[in-house]
Scaffold this motif. Structure first.
Motif, short mmCIF file in Angstrom:
data_model
loop_
_atom_site.label_atom_id
_atom_site.label_comp_id
_atom_site.label_asym_id
_atom_site.label_seq_id
_atom_site.Cartn_x
_atom_site.Cartn_y
_atom_site.Cartn_z
N VAL A 244 43.24 -5.52 -66.38
CA VAL A 244 44.31 -6.09 -66.82
C VAL A 244 44.78 -6.04 -64.58
O VAL A 244 43.99 -4.72 -65.33
CB VAL A 244 45.93 -5.05 -67.07
N GLU A 245 45.81 -5.85 -63.97
CA GLU A 245 45.77 -6.24 -62.49
C GLU A 245 46.33 -4.55 -62.37
O GLU A 245 46.00 -3.75 -61.81
CB GLU A 245 46.72 -7.10 -61.90
N GLY A 246 46.94 -4.32 -63.27
CA GLY A 246 47.86 -3.20 -63.01
C GLY A 246 48.61 -2.92 -63.65
O GLY A 246 48.67 -3.04 -65.18
N ASP A 247 49.69 -1.00 -64.08
CA ASP A 247 50.05 0.00 -64.42
C ASP A 247 51.38 -1.36 -65.46
O ASP A 247 51.14 -1.14 -67.37
CB ASP A 247 50.53 0.63 -63.98
N SER A 248 52.07 -2.51 -64.79
CA SER A 248 53.09 -2.63 -65.10
C SER A 248 52.62 -3.75 -65.98
O SER A 248 53.40 -3.88 -67.40
CB SER A 248 53.73 -3.45 -64.39
N ASP A 249 51.58 -3.92 -66.19
CA ASP A 249 51.03 -4.48 -67.01
C ASP A 249 49.81 -4.31 -68.40
O ASP A 249 50.24 -4.97 -69.74
CB ASP A 249 49.86 -5.77 -66.95
N ARG A 250 49.71 -3.04 -68.36
CA ARG A 250 49.82 -2.54 -69.01
C ARG A 250 50.47 -2.05 -70.26
O ARG A 250 51.04 -2.42 -71.55
CB ARG A 250 48.67 -1.24 -68.59
N ARG A 251 51.34 -1.69 -69.16
CA ARG A 251 52.74 -1.02 -70.37
C ARG A 251 53.21 -2.50 -70.95
O ARG A 251 53.67 -1.66 -72.33
CB ARG A 251 53.80 -0.99 -68.77
N ALA A 252 53.30 -3.30 -70.16
CA ALA A 252 54.07 -4.54 -71.08
C ALA A 252 52.95 -4.33 -72.09
O ALA A 252 54.01 -5.13 -73.36
CB ALA A 252 54.35 -5.93 -70.22
N ILE A 253 52.00 -5.10 -72.44
CA ILE A 253 51.36 -5.40 -73.38
C ILE A 253 51.55 -3.76 -74.40
O ILE A 253 51.22 -4.55 -75.48
CB ILE A 253 49.72 -5.28 -73.39
N GLU A 254 51.56 -2.97 -74.04
CA GLU A 254 51.46 -2.04 -75.22
C GLU A 254 52.76 -1.99 -76.24
O GLU A 254 52.91 -1.84 -77.03
CB GLU A 254 51.66 0.05 -74.75
N THR A 255 54.10 -1.99 -74.59
CA THR A 255 55.07 -2.40 -75.27
C THR A 255 55.43 -3.64 -76.33
O THR A 255 55.86 -3.63 -77.64
CB THR A 255 56.11 -2.34 -73.88
N VAL A 256 55.08 -4.40 -76.14
CA VAL A 256 54.76 -6.41 -77.17
C VAL A 256 54.19 -5.89 -78.12
O VAL A 256 54.11 -5.98 -79.42
CB VAL A 256 53.96 -7.47 -76.38
N ALA A 257 53.29 -5.10 -78.27
CA ALA A 257 52.53 -4.75 -79.38
C ALA A 257 52.90 -4.03 -79.80
O ALA A 257 52.79 -3.97 -81.35
CB ALA A 257 50.74 -4.05 -78.72
N ARG A 258 53.56 -2.31 -80.51
CA ARG A 258 54.36 -1.73 -80.41
C ARG A 258 55.67 -2.53 -81.37
O ARG A 258 55.57 -2.54 -82.52
CB ARG A 258 54.85 -0.70 -80.27
N ARG A 259 55.99 -3.79 -80.63
CA ARG A 259 57.10 -4.25 -81.04
C ARG A 259 56.56 -5.46 -82.00
O ARG A 259 57.60 -5.93 -83.58
CB ARG A 259 58.11 -5.25 -79.94
#
Length: 191
Positions: free
Chosen positions: A21-36
């Protein structure tokens, strides 16, 4: 994040699947959605590259592992060339990129999240975290006045250091799993 530090940090990862992913915001979003979604990312590393122009270096670093990723549609050429040069002949088309597990976001992932939630829900979130006054001041700036609300929100989220990553998590956490933006949903289905 500079390229050298990003590569050094990523070099020690032993995950079988690497999501670029391009940046940390993308990483955080993916990890959060995966958890959800109740999805485990065990064996998966979501790696921020510090910008799409670094993709070639990360494709080379993770050669031999299963790769996937998200990218901005306008940046598809970088991703396609890096993967093709890395031996992924299927990357020669958008459909081939998707078959490999690389999915395009229209503008970027934050744009996808704002669209999925709707501007009303995003404004409520901005208010809930205490940023509504700042956002209203931002909207009055001459460069923002005539922009659509979704573009104002998108720009506001990216205006201050750390805000983009913070809001990426908040937006992703606010999503009902049924609202997951298509590129992110397709990516998670591949992991």
């Amino acid at each position: 994040m500079d390229l050298r530090r990003g590569l050094t940090d990523a070099a020690g990862l032993d995950a079988a699947t690497v999501v670029l992913v391009e940046g940390d915001s993308d990483r955080r979003a993916i990890e959060t959605v995966a958890r959800r979604h109740g999805r485990s990312l065990h064996g998966v590393a979501v790696v921020p590259m510090g910008g799409v122009t670094n993709v070639r270096h990360f494709v080379e670093l993770f050669r031999g592992r299963r790769l996937a990723g998200l990218y901005d549609a306008a940046e598809e050429g970088y991703v396609r060339r890096a993967l093709t040069d890395g031996g992924f002949d299927a990357a020669r088309s958008s459909a081939g990129l998707a078959d490999l597990g690389f999915h395009a976001c229209r503008a970027d992932l934050e744009d996808e999240l704002i669209r999925a939630l709707g501007t009303g829900a995003v404004e409520q979130l901005v208010e809930a975290v205490g940023d509504l006054r700042s956002f209203r001041l931002f909207q009055r700036q001459p460069a923002q006045r005539d922009r659509p609300l979704a573009r104002q929100l998108h720009r506001f989220i990216g205006t201050r250091a750390g805000r983009k990553s913070h809001y990426a998590t908040l937006l992703a956490d606010a999503l009902d799993p049924a609202q997951t933006p298509p590129p992110l949903d397709r990516l998670l289905a591949r992991l």
